[in-house]
Design an enzyme around this catalytic site. Sequence first.
Site, short mmCIF file in Angstrom:
data_model
loop_
_atom_site.label_atom_id
_atom_site.label_comp_id
_atom_site.label_asym_id
_atom_site.label_seq_id
_atom_site.Cartn_x
_atom_site.Cartn_y
_atom_site.Cartn_z
N GLY B 132 0.74 -1.12 -0.02
CA GLY B 132 -0.20 -0.08 -0.04
C GLY B 132 0.95 1.24 -0.03
O GLY B 132 0.55 2.21 -0.55
N LYS B 151 13.05 2.34 -2.45
CA LYS B 151 11.55 2.24 -2.23
C LYS B 151 11.03 3.83 -2.70
O LYS B 151 11.49 4.64 -2.61
CB LYS B 151 11.45 2.27 -0.72
CG LYS B 151 10.15 2.20 -0.09
CD LYS B 151 10.00 1.76 1.13
CE LYS B 151 8.62 0.95 1.23
NZ LYS B 151 8.44 0.18 2.22
N ASP B 245 5.51 1.27 13.03
CA ASP B 245 4.87 0.30 12.23
C ASP B 245 5.83 -0.92 12.22
O ASP B 245 6.28 -1.87 11.18
CB ASP B 245 4.69 0.55 10.64
CG ASP B 245 3.61 -0.26 9.91
OD1 ASP B 245 3.21 -1.10 10.63
OD2 ASP B 245 3.72 -0.28 8.59
#
Lengths: 207, 792
Positions: B132, B151, B245
């Site tokens: 996502g 990334k 996270d």
Amino acid sequence: MSPADATRPSLLIAIRDVGNQSAWSEFVVLYTPLVFRHCMRRGLQEADAADVAQEVMKSVAGSIARFEYDRRKGSFRSWLLTVTRNKLANFFTRRARRGDETGETSVQELVGSEASPSESADWEREYESRVLSWAMEQVKAEFQEGTWRAFWGTAVEERAVAEVAAELGMSAGAVYIARSRVIARIRRRVAEVDLDDPMVQAAFGAG
Amino acid sequence: MNPSPSADHHPLPAGCLSDADLEGLVCGQASVSVLAARHVEECALCRARMEGLAGTGSLQGSALRALEPTPLPAPLAAAMDALCRTPPSSMTERAVEGWGGAGDVPLDAPARPGALGVFAGYDILEAVASGGMGVVFKGYDRSLQRIVALKVLAPALAASSVARVRFLREARAAAAVNHEHVVAIHAVGEEKGLPYLVMQFIAGRSLQARVEATGPLRPEEVLRVGSQAAYGLAAAHNQGLIHRDVKPGNILLENSVERVKITDFGLARAADATDVTRPGVVAGTPEFMAPEQARGERLDHRADLFALGTVLYTVATGVSPFRADSTPATLRNVCEHRPRPIHELNPQQPRWLSDILERLMAQRPEDRYPDARTVAQAFEQGLVRLQSGRRPDPGTSTHEGNRQEARRVPPSIVMVVAVALVVLGMLVVLWGRRPVPARAPFRIVRTGGVVEDSTNWTEALATLRSGDILELAWDGPRVVSPIESTGRVLHLRAAAGRRPVVVHATRTRPWLITDASLRMEGIELRSAGTGPRGESIPRPGPMNRQAIDSARRSLERNRTHEPGHQLLVCQGGDFTLVNCRLVTASSVDEVEVPILLRNCPWVRLLNSELLHAGGPAISWKASNGDRLQLSNCVVMARSAFFFAAADDGVAEFELDQCTFVGTFLIASLSGGESLRGRGSHNVLSLRRPWVGLPGASGPGRQRWQGQANVYDRVGVDAGLQIPPTERGSLLLDLGLDAQVRARVGAGKPVRPEDFALPAMHSTRLGETAGILPEWVGPGPGWERWRALKAER
């Protein structure tokens, strides 16, 4: 059921084979009018309804190719309704948009989430009737004129067998047989495209 | 094939056609013989058999008459023609929406053979992962001649300037961390509007992939991964950076040595930009999230410690402790559920490791370890002691005091106890796998953990003390006599794996009445007279003057808030329903309110269903400061709740992700002005959501803050009453014409014409807009609704 019918691949499986153009055409002819009619019932103009129907069919084609049709999420027909409702919601959102962007996601998610009971019932009726009328169009050419008229007069117009027999110069027995033949053929044709058939469902069980 | 009479083994009369003959007639192509035709004409039996075979009965007359072919409208014919000429394969790519793969990142032409292309000067060799947040490429840095990982933020997120700025800021902050257990960031930049970062390429796999491949980790592996990850977190925390996270997918294990490398520091914040967060989507990963993060509160480095505890719990047992079917349910678990100790789920794990994880996963940050370094040291000590066969240092455990006492007990007793514990542990493991059929329908779990079975309801109730849990250990309906309880906290729940249905058969009094806190979990409660599908729930008639008057009378009678034949009455103390279902059989004319609450400071209904055809589902008499919360509930009733204020104070209610079907949201005869509400992501399928009853003072629309709600099936006039404070909500009419008739919100005034119905539908107004029986009970409609809800 004749051997040819028994080996005929199901329509839904066939259109997953993306090279199968005739299966795709059959799929388009069968379901596009259904989606179109549903859009018309929701108050769309003919041109808009045709656009939405086209979007729905494209989306279905894409999803089927990606094996996304999942029987656990319900029958094919209810899935088709969900796709149709989503595309309708998009359409209404576009139409209702007055410049700001918020909320579109929730329209799609929430409109897509649930059909009202009456809408589902309407859809069931429309679906059944579309498949039947498509099957009738499909098989008509396979029969001789007299056989078809015997069927039409007695089954559709519901006139007395004797009356139709006299009109066509056939025996009453022949009219009975003609009617049974046509109806049996229609039912077989419907069964061939019945995407909610357990065999078809099993083919998608893994997806 | 269709059954024919001959299938019943009755001999056919002479001269009749055999089954094979009939099948040949019906399915064959050959012309019909005169003989067969004559026989069919004369023999009613064979005719019936033939028509049964063909299925004539179901296809006749009106079913077919509607099918007469009509010419296709020109636009439809054109659309079908265009579709038929397009191969479906060309549509598949267009159907892939949003973030799907490398195809979304614009690459320049490849500069070397075998590469996919060039991005920001790096040769892109392959896409390693996508999610996502974005996509990760394996790339080649030509100037430094090394393999790197790139990334790139997902274009959907990069479209938000907030997300873009956050991604760059967090990536730059993370680049300052230089530690052997943190993936090094070499560069941060922006290319073609897409922020990206260049990282050390780690050859290996994530902890998640490792567990998926080899199953739960051994205790020493848990300790090793835990200590290395904690050291990595400590290095970042020292720079003032919070990961936010921590999850198995963000913990990488380098090939061969399995050295831990943590990645993606702070990047979850980029997805947390409110302008890109979709409704119901929480930044971060719900199942590994700390409670304070799940609640959207301010968080510090100790949130990462909680997440690390959850990750280690998961890899030690193979079970994610908080995972549920939906995000809201997971988040609730995070905040409320206390996971079973890992040594109960995996007997291989030592008890003291359970204690360390339990402390990491403490609800309150101050109950956790003070910092990541201490955690790392606790794991290291555990590792040393595990390898030398000794116990860990007492300081690492909260329960060590008891155990030190145990050491003074003679060894033989320790042995016996140990054996008993092993057997008990096995029992617990077996228990967790499959519920053992219990003979006793009632079970009391005492505060100390002692379990007592009981077959006698009255007896069980009599011995129940505050803090005990009363478990109902049966499946399906069972008539249970009412409870009257004073001065003790009641906690009732379904026993593990059970789905008890309590049938309340005494119509003259409530099933449960208490004056202290009440909590019920996993219990279905129905008043007698409702069938398994709730069949007897009457469909409300049209919302005419008579119905309004009737509802009003019932409310007025209810205004006194006196206990009558409700299902649950709580008069003081907190009231909590979790995963419950209440079904009543009353009609408009009966005054039965499933839940009656007075002076309950904190009322919560979570993931529960109230199905009630009569008046309001909840009668709530509130005092100053009282709160009512409904989350992920379905309420089908004339009104969701009936409100009355007890004094001049202000009470608050909060509704999220609920579905309301009925006529009003709130019915209020008095005190409506002292009510304040908030709600988001609800479906309000209510005819007149915002009024009380005619003539009554409304609940003060101005005091409602709504966001992203859907008003469905509202009456024409009701639309006008949706308050101007509503944000980003929608007014739909699925019931009539599936039209989004207006978007409510963004501060724009709502005009009458926004709510005009197309003329063709005007005659259908005034039809039923209440509970539809087919929506109620475990029928197909219900199951479909549940399935969809779970997906959402």
